[in-house]
Design an enzyme around this catalytic site. Sequence first.
Site, PDB file in Angstrom:
ATOM      1  N   GLY A   1      49.638  42.229  36.196  1.00 29.82           N
ATOM      2  CA  GLY A   1      49.126  42.609  37.527  1.00 29.82           C
ATOM      3  C   GLY A   1      48.264  41.524  38.156  1.00 29.82           C
ATOM      4  N   ARG A   2      47.287  41.035  37.403  1.00 30.03           N
ATOM      5  CA  ARG A   2      46.346  40.051  37.980  1.00 30.03           C
ATOM      6  C   ARG A   2      46.971  38.657  38.118  1.00 30.03           C
ATOM      7  NH1 ARG A   2      44.982  42.085  33.272  1.00 30.03           N
ATOM      8  NH2 ARG A   2      44.698  40.802  31.419  1.00 30.03           N
TER       9      ARG A   2
ATOM     10  N   GLU B   1      45.088  55.916  42.574  1.00 35.78           N
ATOM     11  CA  GLU B   1      44.518  55.463  43.853  1.00 35.78           C
ATOM     12  C   GLU B   1      45.629  55.092  44.828  1.00 35.78           C
ATOM     13  OE1 GLU B   1      43.612  54.364  40.868  1.00 35.78           O
ATOM     14  OE2 GLU B   1      41.438  54.050  40.739  1.00 35.78           O
TER      15      GLU B   1
ATOM     16  N   LYS C   1      52.810  48.021  40.315  1.00 33.45           N
ATOM     17  CA  LYS C   1      53.719  47.625  39.236  1.00 33.45           C
ATOM     18  C   LYS C   1      54.277  48.878  38.544  1.00 33.45           C
ATOM     19  CE  LYS C   1      53.633  44.959  34.962  1.00 33.45           C
ATOM     20  NZ  LYS C   1      52.899  44.005  34.137  1.00 33.45           N
TER      21      LYS C   1
ATOM     22  N   GLU D   1      38.957  40.470  33.282  1.00 36.52           N
ATOM     23  CA  GLU D   1      39.940  41.404  32.719  1.00 36.52           C
ATOM     24  C   GLU D   1      40.773  40.688  31.650  1.00 36.52           C
ATOM     25  OE1 GLU D   1      41.598  45.056  35.021  1.00 36.52           O
ATOM     26  OE2 GLU D   1      43.135  43.529  35.145  1.00 36.52           O
TER      27      GLU D   1
ATOM     28  N   HIS E   1      21.237  31.370  50.672  1.00 34.35           N
ATOM     29  CA  HIS E   1      20.148  32.151  51.270  1.00 34.35           C
ATOM     30  C   HIS E   1      20.011  33.504  50.584  1.00 34.35           C
ATOM     31  CE1 HIS E   1      19.845  29.225  54.580  1.00 34.35           C
ATOM     32  NE2 HIS E   1      21.116  29.056  54.291  1.00 34.35           N
TER      33      HIS E   1
ATOM     34  N   LYS F   1      39.467  55.894  33.215  1.00 35.50           N
ATOM     35  CA  LYS F   1      40.528  56.529  34.015  1.00 35.50           C
ATOM     36  C   LYS F   1      40.875  57.887  33.434  1.00 35.50           C
ATOM     37  CE  LYS F   1      43.639  52.775  35.217  1.00 35.50           C
ATOM     38  NZ  LYS F   1      45.011  52.328  35.048  1.00 35.50           N
TER      39      LYS F   1
HETATM   40  C1  G6Q Z   1      45.872  43.807  36.320  1.00 39.17           C
HETATM   41  C2  G6Q Z   1      45.716  45.171  35.913  1.00 39.17           C
HETATM   42  C3  G6Q Z   1      45.349  46.149  37.004  1.00 39.17           C
HETATM   43  C4  G6Q Z   1      46.529  46.637  37.819  1.00 39.17           C
HETATM   44  C5  G6Q Z   1      46.089  47.840  38.654  1.00 39.17           C
HETATM   45  C6  G6Q Z   1      47.181  48.363  39.525  1.00 39.17           C
HETATM   46  O1  G6Q Z   1      46.207  42.912  35.596  1.00 39.17           O
HETATM   47  O2  G6Q Z   1      46.830  45.562  35.211  1.00 39.17           O
HETATM   48  O3  G6Q Z   1      44.368  45.645  37.871  1.00 39.17           O
HETATM   49  O4  G6Q Z   1      47.030  45.620  38.626  1.00 39.17           O
HETATM   50  O5  G6Q Z   1      45.610  48.848  37.817  1.00 39.17           O
HETATM   51  O6  G6Q Z   1      48.276  48.737  38.765  1.00 39.17           O
HETATM   52  P1  G6Q Z   1      49.650  49.034  39.422  1.00 39.17           P
HETATM   53  O7  G6Q Z   1      50.143  47.800  40.081  1.00 39.17           O
HETATM   54  O8  G6Q Z   1      50.541  49.493  38.323  1.00 39.17           O
HETATM   55  O9  G6Q Z   1      49.411  50.115  40.442  1.00 39.17           O
END
Ligand code: G6Q
Length: 549
Positions: free
Chosen positions: A269-270, A215, A209, A355, A386, A514
């Site tokens: 994002g989520r 990462e 996003k 989250e 199990h 972070k």
């Molecule tokens: C979700 C969070 C988080 C995000 C990641 C990746 O709601 O905001 O999990 O999706 O940190 O972020 P980017 O899509 O910006 O790389």
Amino acid sequence: MFSNAINKSRIWKKLESHCKSMRRILMKDLFAQDEKRAEKFSLSLGETLFLDYSKNRICDKTMSLLFELARARHLDEKINAMFRGDKINVTEKRSVLHTALRNRDNHPIIVDGKDVMPEINAVLKKMRQFSEDVRFGRFKGYTGKKLVNIVNIGIGGSDLGPFMASEALRKYWMKGINCYFISNIDGTACAEVLSKIDPETTLFIVASKTFTTIETLTNAKTCRKWLVDALGEPAVSKHFVALSTNTQEVAKFGIDTQNMFEFWDFVGGRYSMWSAIGLSIAIAVGMDNFEKMLDGAYMVDKHFCETAFEHNIPVILALIGVWYNNFMGIHRYGVIPYDQYLQYLPAYLQQLDMESNGKSVDLSGDYVKYMTGPLLFGGAGTDVQHSFFQLIHQGTEVVPCDFIIPAISHNEMGAHHEILLANVLAQGEALMKGKTIKEAAEELKAAGKTPEEVEFLKKFKSFSGNRPSNTIILKKLDPFTLGALVAIYEHKIFVQGVIWNIDSFDQMGVELGKKLALGILPELQNKSVELHHDSSTNALIQLVRDLRE
Ligand code: G6Q
């Protein structure tokens, strides 16, 4: 304001006092007293999904008080505000409109004076065109080969949704197409995928996003170099696309913005698998199936908005969660899909729930004085029977569980599926009924144990019971049903956020670690840098420096 008065309100007090009487009550007695209990406490969404919530420590009064709580929290107004596009994510001043992404009747949704639907529709159209071009070999790799390895590079919300959904819909994957997901910065994630694929037939989807996530950018750079080393710089435009809100950073990274699929700040994002972030799902299962997933979610959106709380599945699931968390003192729950294809659902829901609602400050900026988001864990049944089910049945912790299972098998192995079904139904019953010490002793006696053995073993063999569960039966796991199921959990979490008066749509808690990592990185790279952390962190950094010498 209303905020911290929530747990001082009349309805909260009423629930607290009602809870005192409910603590002593056994569910098995409630079933014995009311033969209509299961019927009363169950709901269905047409033929798509059936929810039995009768195996909870609730009675009519519990539910009516919980509905009163929802009304006191103005839930209906809050639902309207979200769907309308009000800026309910107050800390980030953003609308929360994942529901617009699946607004299948296409009614206008106005944000900052502008209807968001035309742009959403345009991206859906672009996704259809591109996914079909890839699937049918019209969009080829640089050397003219069909792209059959689809690699999503993303993390968190840009990974867990498409990963979970594409795995859940594996049965719908186009023959010959394979999806891979690289998320972790651990180089192993990247190395493992790259060792399996051929650059000529690989499409990398960089999903971010913000397009600033360390990462994702590090993994994307490594994959880009791997591709350029094999096929040269001009190949990039045929093998890399981006899913992002940040055109500038996409261009800076070296991906042609023609190859970018946009989404917007009003998609968290989520909550983003319904957006361009779902491109890998669309390529794997086809855009028609992707849109069926949107249709399923839309059906739940309508159900959520239009149904009285008393018959509203997300509202009921949310309120039962509140009942355990805030009144019964049970701050955890398990999600157990009895379906291998849904094995990643618990991990997906962990982010969605923890989250969203793992917050301790309310909407007025005050610390809350009541529990908020519970701990969620899970795994696929019967495997987990199990492993951690010992604790669920006999541990000192009570863990309410959501059992999820499709009634119809995915394959010809109907006999396997019957065993699966029998197991899930047995778990709910066993947890609710338990086994008394007397029953355990009788069984031991019947099995020929000596009186001493019976005496010693009877408690070990007993089950306290009265352990709650919801059973969600899907007719079949298909794109529509998956969309419906995920939307139910999204709205459940939203309702709980409303009850707790928190912002379910920010995630400031992930920032601090972070930031500190960025400070530690140069300290690891250069061992002459002086360390100024606490003694534990200093010693750990020094240890790693020494071990790597
Ligand atoms: C979700 C969070 C988080 C995000 C990641 C990746 O709601 O905001 O999990 O999706 O940190 O972020 P980017 O899509 O910006 O790389």
